[in-house]
Motif scaffolding. Sequence first.
Motif, PDB file in Angstrom:
ATOM      1  N   LEU A   3       0.825  -1.209   0.000  1.00 44.96           N
ATOM      2  CA  LEU A   3       0.000   0.000   0.000  1.00 44.96           C
ATOM      3  C   LEU A   3       0.860   1.261   0.000  1.00 44.96           C
ATOM      4  CD1 LEU A   3      -2.721  -1.098   2.607  1.00 44.96           C
ATOM      5  CD2 LEU A   3      -2.783  -1.290   0.108  1.00 44.96           C
ATOM      6  N   ASP A   4       2.117   1.108  -0.399  1.00 48.49           N
ATOM      7  CA  ASP A   4       3.051   2.235  -0.363  1.00 48.49           C
ATOM      8  C   ASP A   4       2.674   3.350  -1.335  1.00 48.49           C
ATOM      9  OD1 ASP A   4       4.469   0.677   1.416  1.00 48.49           O
ATOM     10  OD2 ASP A   4       5.815  -0.120  -0.116  1.00 48.49           O
ATOM     11  N   ASN A   5       1.977   2.996  -2.423  1.00 47.98           N
ATOM     12  CA  ASN A   5       1.689   4.000  -3.448  1.00 47.98           C
ATOM     13  C   ASN A   5       0.378   4.741  -3.210  1.00 47.98           C
ATOM     14  OD1 ASN A   5       0.055   1.784  -3.960  1.00 47.98           O
ATOM     15  ND2 ASN A   5       0.042   2.108  -6.185  1.00 47.98           N
ATOM     16  N   LEU A   6      -0.267   4.485  -2.080  1.00 51.01           N
ATOM     17  CA  LEU A   6      -1.498   5.208  -1.763  1.00 51.01           C
ATOM     18  C   LEU A   6      -1.191   6.682  -1.485  1.00 51.01           C
ATOM     19  CD1 LEU A   6      -3.329   2.697   0.621  1.00 51.01           C
ATOM     20  CD2 LEU A   6      -4.071   3.394  -1.659  1.00 51.01           C
ATOM     21  N   ASN A   7      -2.146   7.537  -1.801  1.00 47.32           N
ATOM     22  CA  ASN A   7      -1.972   8.974  -1.572  1.00 47.32           C
ATOM     23  C   ASN A   7      -2.465   9.323  -0.163  1.00 47.32           C
ATOM     24  OD1 ASN A   7      -1.449  11.672  -2.002  1.00 47.32           O
ATOM     25  ND2 ASN A   7      -3.353  12.047  -3.117  1.00 47.32           N
ATOM     26  N   TYR A   8      -1.602   9.098   0.809  1.00 45.11           N
ATOM     27  CA  TYR A   8      -1.973   9.344   2.201  1.00 45.11           C
ATOM     28  C   TYR A   8      -2.117  10.842   2.466  1.00 45.11           C
ATOM     29  CZ  TYR A   8      -0.785   4.458   3.055  1.00 45.11           C
ATOM     30  OH  TYR A   8      -0.750   3.082   3.016  1.00 45.11           O
ATOM     31  N   VAL A   9      -3.116  11.184   3.259  1.00 42.40           N
ATOM     32  CA  VAL A   9      -3.377  12.586   3.597  1.00 42.40           C
ATOM     33  C   VAL A   9      -2.569  12.970   4.835  1.00 42.40           C
ATOM     34  CG1 VAL A   9      -5.117  14.251   4.340  1.00 42.40           C
ATOM     35  CG2 VAL A   9      -5.706  12.498   2.635  1.00 42.40           C
ATOM     36  N   THR A  10      -1.787  14.025   4.699  1.00 38.36           N
ATOM     37  CA  THR A  10      -1.038  14.568   5.838  1.00 38.36           C
ATOM     38  C   THR A  10      -1.750  15.830   6.317  1.00 38.36           C
ATOM     39  OG1 THR A  10       1.063  13.728   4.972  1.00 38.36           O
ATOM     40  CG2 THR A  10       1.171  15.476   6.629  1.00 38.36           C
ATOM     41  N   ILE A  11      -2.140  15.846   7.570  1.00 37.24           N
ATOM     42  CA  ILE A  11      -2.914  16.963   8.117  1.00 37.24           C
ATOM     43  C   ILE A  11      -1.975  18.014   8.713  1.00 37.24           C
ATOM     44  CG2 ILE A  11      -4.686  17.620   9.789  1.00 37.24           C
ATOM     45  CD1 ILE A  11      -5.758  14.748   9.603  1.00 37.24           C
TER      46      ILE A  11
ATOM     47  N   LEU B  14      -9.411  -5.667  -6.419  1.00 36.98           N
ATOM     48  CA  LEU B  14      -8.690  -5.909  -7.664  1.00 36.98           C
ATOM     49  C   LEU B  14      -7.352  -5.174  -7.680  1.00 36.98           C
ATOM     50  CD1 LEU B  14     -11.571  -5.666 -10.306  1.00 36.98           C
ATOM     51  CD2 LEU B  14     -10.108  -7.660  -9.921  1.00 36.98           C
ATOM     52  N   GLU B  15      -7.341  -3.970  -7.121  1.00 37.49           N
ATOM     53  CA  GLU B  15      -6.140  -3.137  -7.163  1.00 37.49           C
ATOM     54  C   GLU B  15      -5.134  -3.495  -6.075  1.00 37.49           C
ATOM     55  OE1 GLU B  15      -3.747  -0.173  -8.817  1.00 37.49           O
ATOM     56  OE2 GLU B  15      -5.675  -0.944  -9.539  1.00 37.49           O
ATOM     57  N   TYR B  16      -5.635  -3.821  -4.862  1.00 37.04           N
ATOM     58  CA  TYR B  16      -4.730  -3.991  -3.723  1.00 37.04           C
ATOM     59  C   TYR B  16      -4.815  -5.352  -3.031  1.00 37.04           C
ATOM     60  CZ  TYR B  16      -4.319   1.042  -4.270  1.00 37.04           C
ATOM     61  OH  TYR B  16      -4.106   2.296  -4.778  1.00 37.04           O
TER      62      TYR B  16
ATOM     63  N   ALA C 145      -4.841  13.097  12.815  1.00 34.55           N
ATOM     64  CA  ALA C 145      -3.494  13.435  12.344  1.00 34.55           C
ATOM     65  C   ALA C 145      -2.516  12.287  12.558  1.00 34.55           C
ATOM     66  CB  ALA C 145      -2.995  14.690  13.050  1.00 34.55           C
ATOM     67  N   SER C 146      -2.806  11.426  13.521  1.00 35.62           N
ATOM     68  CA  SER C 146      -1.907  10.308  13.805  1.00 35.62           C
ATOM     69  C   SER C 146      -2.390   8.996  13.174  1.00 35.62           C
ATOM     70  CB  SER C 146      -1.773  10.116  15.322  1.00 35.62           C
ATOM     71  OG  SER C 146      -3.042   9.834  15.908  1.00 35.62           O
ATOM     72  N   ARG C 147      -3.474   9.070  12.407  1.00 34.53           N
ATOM     73  CA  ARG C 147      -3.999   7.869  11.754  1.00 34.53           C
ATOM     74  C   ARG C 147      -3.764   7.936  10.250  1.00 34.53           C
ATOM     75  NH1 ARG C 147     -10.139   7.559  14.053  1.00 34.53           N
ATOM     76  NH2 ARG C 147      -9.767   8.567  16.075  1.00 34.53           N
ATOM     77  N   LYS C 148      -3.735   6.785   9.620  1.00 38.47           N
ATOM     78  CA  LYS C 148      -3.592   6.751   8.170  1.00 38.47           C
ATOM     79  C   LYS C 148      -4.941   7.064   7.533  1.00 38.47           C
ATOM     80  CE  LYS C 148       0.375   3.665   7.903  1.00 38.47           C
ATOM     81  NZ  LYS C 148       0.934   2.403   7.371  1.00 38.47           N
ATOM     82  N   THR C 149      -4.900   8.020   6.625  1.00 41.79           N
ATOM     83  CA  THR C 149      -6.123   8.528   6.003  1.00 41.79           C
ATOM     84  C   THR C 149      -5.932   8.602   4.497  1.00 41.79           C
ATOM     85  OG1 THR C 149      -6.613   9.853   7.972  1.00 41.79           O
ATOM     86  CG2 THR C 149      -7.709  10.488   5.928  1.00 41.79           C
ATOM     87  N   VAL C 150      -6.888   8.043   3.755  1.00 36.00           N
ATOM     88  CA  VAL C 150      -6.794   8.032   2.291  1.00 36.00           C
ATOM     89  C   VAL C 150      -8.173   8.304   1.696  1.00 36.00           C
ATOM     90  CG1 VAL C 150      -6.164   6.697   0.241  1.00 36.00           C
ATOM     91  CG2 VAL C 150      -4.942   6.314   2.392  1.00 36.00           C
ATOM     92  N   ASN C 151      -8.205   9.142   0.680  1.00 42.19           N
ATOM     93  CA  ASN C 151      -9.452   9.425  -0.024  1.00 42.19           C
ATOM     94  C   ASN C 151      -9.695   8.334  -1.068  1.00 42.19           C
ATOM     95  OD1 ASN C 151     -11.623  10.379  -1.436  1.00 42.19           O
ATOM     96  ND2 ASN C 151     -10.656  12.274  -2.128  1.00 42.19           N
TER      97      ASN C 151
END
Length: 209
Positions: A49-57, A101-103, A84-90
């Motif tokens: 999941l390294d290529n996910l666009n993680y949201v940095t707050i 299928l993707e991951y 802010a301390s959790r992984k967040t992805v749109n």
Amino acid sequence: MNLGFLASFITFSVLISYNVKKQARKNRSSEKDFWTRESQANSVRRKPLDNLNYVTIPLEKFPTHLMNENADVMECIGIVESLASRKTVNLTGWSNTDLKLEYGTANITVLSEYDQNYTLLVRTLQKWSDLLLESGYDKEASVLLEFAVSTNTDISRTYYQLADYWISQGESFRIERLIRIAEGLRSASKDSIIRHLRQKLKQSEKQFP
């Protein structure tokens, strides 16, 4: 019985029957395609999941010092700080089948958690912005709205409020950027957002030529 009426009635009945059968065939085909994709998705192995666009707050940029006497504002601040301390992805617009299928199937639970975090984030930012705007802190609210838009939120009010703020600042040209961002959304509200933003831009150009 009027023969013309009878002929029209028969023609109408035939057309209705044809359309019903056509829709039934289409539904069966769609259902078959769905289960084919679902079967394929369930066989996909876990992927990184390294290529996910993680949201940095960027908490340091947010107006956390304002309206601390307001319980609703403090609740919003607390939620955003915890996220802010959790992984967040749109992952708006992605179905569970798409994600598997993707991951890979094994990642579906954690991906759902990331997406739930994102949904909570943008809804909280919108609520916080509403409270600031109601109290006259337009500039500070715009910081939250701009960040939400930068994450490709599909909350329409976020776009409209930011557009209104820019118009009030004589910077309606910036609405063009909002439109470009909205054009890239994977959301059912995409077309509506774009249409309303274009209307706002057109109205502002008439008002401030």
